[in-house]
Every structure is written in C-alpha cells, then in structure tokens.
Motif scaffolding. Sequence first.
Motif, PDB file in Angstrom:
ATOM      1  N   ALA A   1     -82.221  -4.555  -4.345  1.00  0.00           N
ATOM      2  CA  ALA A   1     -81.871  -5.156  -3.063  1.00  0.00           C
ATOM      3  C   ALA A   1     -82.325  -4.243  -1.922  1.00  0.00           C
ATOM      4  O   ALA A   1     -82.194  -3.023  -1.998  1.00  0.00           O
ATOM      5  N   GLY A   2     -82.877  -4.863  -0.906  1.00  0.00           N
ATOM      6  CA  GLY A   2     -83.422  -4.124   0.224  1.00  0.00           C
ATOM      7  C   GLY A   2     -84.900  -3.835   0.108  1.00  0.00           C
ATOM      8  O   GLY A   2     -85.527  -3.408   1.087  1.00  0.00           O
ATOM      9  N   GLY A   3     -85.454  -4.064  -1.053  1.00  0.00           N
ATOM     10  CA  GLY A   3     -86.860  -3.796  -1.285  1.00  0.00           C
ATOM     11  C   GLY A   3     -87.760  -4.913  -0.786  1.00  0.00           C
ATOM     12  O   GLY A   3     -87.303  -5.901  -0.204  1.00  0.00           O
ATOM     13  N   SER A   4     -89.055  -4.739  -1.027  1.00  0.00           N
ATOM     14  CA  SER A   4     -90.060  -5.680  -0.552  1.00  0.00           C
ATOM     15  C   SER A   4     -91.030  -6.053  -1.667  1.00  0.00           C
ATOM     16  O   SER A   4     -91.276  -5.266  -2.589  1.00  0.00           O
ATOM     17  N   LEU A   5     -91.567  -7.239  -1.547  1.00  0.00           N
ATOM     18  CA  LEU A   5     -92.648  -7.706  -2.408  1.00  0.00           C
ATOM     19  C   LEU A   5     -93.583  -8.566  -1.568  1.00  0.00           C
ATOM     20  O   LEU A   5     -93.152  -9.197  -0.607  1.00  0.00           O
ATOM     21  N   ARG A   6     -94.842  -8.618  -1.978  1.00  0.00           N
ATOM     22  CA  ARG A   6     -95.778  -9.535  -1.356  1.00  0.00           C
ATOM     23  C   ARG A   6     -96.392 -10.425  -2.430  1.00  0.00           C
ATOM     24  O   ARG A   6     -96.992  -9.941  -3.385  1.00  0.00           O
ATOM     25  N   LEU A   7     -96.216 -11.708  -2.261  1.00  0.00           N
ATOM     26  CA  LEU A   7     -96.807 -12.693  -3.161  1.00  0.00           C
ATOM     27  C   LEU A   7     -98.148 -13.144  -2.597  1.00  0.00           C
ATOM     28  O   LEU A   7     -98.309 -13.280  -1.383  1.00  0.00           O
ATOM     29  N   SER A   8     -99.087 -13.398  -3.492  1.00  0.00           N
ATOM     30  CA  SER A   8    -100.397 -13.903  -3.107  1.00  0.00           C
ATOM     31  C   SER A   8    -100.695 -15.174  -3.879  1.00  0.00           C
ATOM     32  O   SER A   8    -100.231 -15.350  -5.013  1.00  0.00           O
ATOM     33  N   CYS A   9    -101.491 -16.039  -3.277  1.00  0.00           N
ATOM     34  CA  CYS A   9    -101.872 -17.290  -3.930  1.00  0.00           C
ATOM     35  C   CYS A   9    -103.305 -17.602  -3.529  1.00  0.00           C
ATOM     36  O   CYS A   9    -103.575 -17.870  -2.351  1.00  0.00           O
ATOM     37  N   VAL A  10    -104.199 -17.563  -4.490  1.00  0.00           N
ATOM     38  CA  VAL A  10    -105.594 -17.898  -4.248  1.00  0.00           C
ATOM     39  C   VAL A  10    -105.786 -19.385  -4.523  1.00  0.00           C
ATOM     40  O   VAL A  10    -105.416 -19.876  -5.597  1.00  0.00           O
ATOM     41  N   ILE A  11    -106.347 -20.071  -3.558  1.00  0.00           N
ATOM     42  CA  ILE A  11    -106.513 -21.519  -3.653  1.00  0.00           C
ATOM     43  C   ILE A  11    -108.000 -21.854  -3.709  1.00  0.00           C
ATOM     44  O   ILE A  11    -108.778 -21.373  -2.891  1.00  0.00           O
ATOM     45  N   SER A  12    -108.397 -22.681  -4.660  1.00  0.00           N
ATOM     46  CA  SER A  12    -109.796 -23.060  -4.799  1.00  0.00           C
ATOM     47  C   SER A  12    -109.899 -24.551  -5.058  1.00  0.00           C
ATOM     48  O   SER A  12    -108.925 -25.204  -5.434  1.00  0.00           O
ATOM     49  N   GLY A  13    -111.090 -25.092  -4.834  1.00  0.00           N
ATOM     50  CA  GLY A  13    -111.348 -26.475  -5.181  1.00  0.00           C
ATOM     51  C   GLY A  13    -111.028 -27.482  -4.102  1.00  0.00           C
ATOM     52  O   GLY A  13    -110.971 -28.684  -4.371  1.00  0.00           O
ATOM     53  N   TYR A  14    -110.810 -27.008  -2.874  1.00  0.00           N
ATOM     54  CA  TYR A  14    -110.500 -27.935  -1.782  1.00  0.00           C
ATOM     55  C   TYR A  14    -111.021 -27.340  -0.495  1.00  0.00           C
ATOM     56  O   TYR A  14    -111.324 -26.154  -0.418  1.00  0.00           O
ATOM     57  N   ILE A  15    -111.116 -28.185   0.498  1.00  0.00           N
ATOM     58  CA  ILE A  15    -111.497 -27.677   1.820  1.00  0.00           C
ATOM     59  C   ILE A  15    -110.300 -26.943   2.385  1.00  0.00           C
ATOM     60  O   ILE A  15    -109.360 -27.554   2.906  1.00  0.00           O
ATOM     61  N   TYR A  16    -110.346 -25.648   2.236  1.00  0.00           N
ATOM     62  CA  TYR A  16    -109.170 -24.817   2.510  1.00  0.00           C
ATOM     63  C   TYR A  16    -108.613 -25.047   3.906  1.00  0.00           C
ATOM     64  O   TYR A  16    -107.402 -25.085   4.110  1.00  0.00           O
ATOM     65  N   SER A  17    -109.484 -25.225   4.867  1.00  0.00           N
ATOM     66  CA  SER A  17    -109.036 -25.328   6.250  1.00  0.00           C
ATOM     67  C   SER A  17    -108.262 -26.602   6.522  1.00  0.00           C
ATOM     68  O   SER A  17    -107.613 -26.727   7.559  1.00  0.00           O
ATOM     69  N   ARG A  18    -108.311 -27.579   5.629  1.00  0.00           N
ATOM     70  CA  ARG A  18    -107.594 -28.838   5.826  1.00  0.00           C
ATOM     71  C   ARG A  18    -106.241 -28.865   5.125  1.00  0.00           C
ATOM     72  O   ARG A  18    -105.536 -29.849   5.189  1.00  0.00           O
ATOM     73  N   LEU A  19    -105.899 -27.791   4.493  1.00  0.00           N
ATOM     74  CA  LEU A  19    -104.684 -27.780   3.691  1.00  0.00           C
ATOM     75  C   LEU A  19    -103.460 -27.356   4.477  1.00  0.00           C
ATOM     76  O   LEU A  19    -103.504 -26.417   5.267  1.00  0.00           O
ATOM     77  N   CYS A  20    -102.366 -28.047   4.228  1.00  0.00           N
ATOM     78  CA  CYS A  20    -101.050 -27.534   4.563  1.00  0.00           C
ATOM     79  C   CYS A  20    -100.536 -26.816   3.319  1.00  0.00           C
ATOM     80  O   CYS A  20    -100.703 -27.317   2.202  1.00  0.00           O
TER      81      CYS A  20
END
Length: 118
Positions: free
Chosen positions: A14-33
């Motif tokens: 408790a009190g610590g930090s994490l960073r999650l990442s998610c790589v997205i492929s196969g779509y026009i990235y700029s159009r995604l919500c």
Amino acid sequence: QVQLVESGGGSVQAGGSLRLSCVISGYIYSRLCMGWFRQAPGKERQGVAHVDPGDRLSYVDSVKGRFTISKDNAKNTLYLQMNSLKPDDSAMYYCAARDCTSGQYDYWGQGTQVTVSS
C-alpha cells in the motif's frame, strides 16, 4: 484484427506505484476511444479511466488524484500510472478500445493482475 496486449501488473505494498501499459495494433489508433477497467473477485467490472482521441479524460471517483491515464500515439500505447495504491485497488486490470462511434468497448486485452498488500 485489433489486438491489445497489457503489461506492468504486479504486487506492491500500500502506498506504492505501478504503471500499466497496453500496446494496441490493428486499428487506426487515432480514432480509438480507450480505457482501463478492473475486476476484483466477486465484483462487477468497473471502468477506471478513459481517454478519447481529443485527449479528454475521465476517471472513476475512487482513483481521482491517484491514477493517470495517458497515451503515446507514436508507440500506439496506452498507459495507466497508479500511485498511492490501496488494497482496494487489487484486481485484474484490462485495457479496452472502441471506435468512438460505438456505444460499447469492443476490443479487450487479456488482463494484468495488480495486487496491493496492506
């Protein structure tokens, strides 16, 4: 085919930090919500944070001021920086994406576990 691959989960105190990442492929990235969801055992899936192509952000109240959603368009990657973690944040975390004209998230990652100990 749209693919989402998460990484970055783990176990912290408790009190610590994490960073999650998610790589997205196969779509026009700029159009995604895009967004992050979580689900703890015995609980319903909960939307945690969302971002749209215009970089408008939204958060569930319980993470405001502690979590930050961001994206790197050059890397087609979505992030969730989680600070001041609490045991109640323990859950499987999923990234998700949708065409912004769609009313629901259509694409999901496999999930990454976050465990926060007291």
